[in-house]
Design an enzyme around this catalytic site. Sequence first.
Site, PDB file in Angstrom:
ATOM      1  N   HIS A  19       0.808  -1.212   0.000  1.00  0.00           N
ATOM      2  CA  HIS A  19       0.000   0.000   0.000  1.00  0.00           C
ATOM      3  C   HIS A  19       0.844   1.266   0.000  1.00  0.00           C
ATOM      4  O   HIS A  19       1.923   1.313   0.583  1.00  0.00           O
ATOM      5  CB  HIS A  19      -0.938  -0.002   1.210  1.00  0.00           C
ATOM      6  CG  HIS A  19      -0.222  -0.104   2.531  1.00  0.00           C
ATOM      7  ND1 HIS A  19       0.333   0.978   3.178  1.00  0.00           N
ATOM      8  CD2 HIS A  19       0.043  -1.185   3.326  1.00  0.00           C
ATOM      9  CE1 HIS A  19       0.881   0.585   4.308  1.00  0.00           C
ATOM     10  NE2 HIS A  19       0.732  -0.728   4.428  1.00  0.00           N
ATOM     11  N   ASP A  20       0.368   2.265  -0.718  1.00  0.00           N
ATOM     12  CA  ASP A  20       0.962   3.601  -0.748  1.00  0.00           C
ATOM     13  C   ASP A  20       2.342   3.647  -1.400  1.00  0.00           C
ATOM     14  O   ASP A  20       3.068   4.629  -1.235  1.00  0.00           O
ATOM     15  CB  ASP A  20       1.041   4.198   0.672  1.00  0.00           C
ATOM     16  CG  ASP A  20      -0.308   4.206   1.370  1.00  0.00           C
ATOM     17  OD1 ASP A  20      -1.200   4.906   0.879  1.00  0.00           O
ATOM     18  OD2 ASP A  20      -0.464   3.495   2.382  1.00  0.00           O
TER      19      ASP A  20
ATOM     20  N   GLY B 193       4.855  -1.329   2.584  1.00  0.00           N
ATOM     21  CA  GLY B 193       4.113  -0.112   2.336  1.00  0.00           C
ATOM     22  C   GLY B 193       5.002   1.113   2.237  1.00  0.00           C
ATOM     23  O   GLY B 193       6.113   1.146   2.782  1.00  0.00           O
TER      24      GLY B 193
END
Length: 258
Positions: free
Chosen positions: A120-121, A138
């Site tokens: 994520h991100d 992440g």
Amino acid sequence: MNVHPTAIVDAAAQVPASCKVGPYCVVGAGVEMGENCELVSHVTVYGPTRMGAGNKVYPFAVLGMDPQDVTFAGEVTRLEMGDHNIVRECVTINRGTAKGGGTTRVGSHVFIMAYTHIGHDCVIGDHAMLVNGATLAGHVTVEEWAVVGALCPVHQFVRIGAHSYIGGGTTITQDVLPFSMTSAERDTHAYMLNKVGLQRRGFSKERIAGLHHAFKVLLASKLNTSQALEKLRAERGLGEDVELLVRFIESSQRGVIK
């Protein structure tokens, strides 16, 4: 729209007629695909996800799934992909998290090889390459033209500089300099003859003894490789196995592990 009868495309997904959706693919609500994209087969894309034009995604890849973050509570977050990316088998790319800005971003002309994970991100720059089994936690940034080698785990919040190259199997816990070649120390050696394996394959004691002698000359003597080969060649009756070993070394283009 070229959609295989076994594929499931949500009515709320935006899939242009120029796209191909292969067998057993699932395209969820909130997915926006650009022109001329192809999902080969068994691909899952969940939204909100937007991909540009000309992307090709291979079997069992999963794009836009929930972030693997214990604080995620169902917030609306996104995956954004550019144009002409190649996503190979079993790749996973998660959406962003609210605390991380809400969006995972993949640029254009990125080559993502099999079993890569993009957490994520993350932000992946144009023309980057993630080799088989690269694992990004992440909030990782991979800048343009960087190469992350096979089986490289990358710690969260790390930046991989532009035009850098990370050798396979290297654990990355700090930022990687742009333009650099970075690799874990490789202390790899050939320790001994694979005697047990040869016995299981029916090699006679004489054949094993001949190979054992050759390995002692190659690995345990103080001779360099060229000198060891010269010594072995000077001996009579090497036998077929040792001849094979010597020819293998002589034909090596990258050198051999000793």
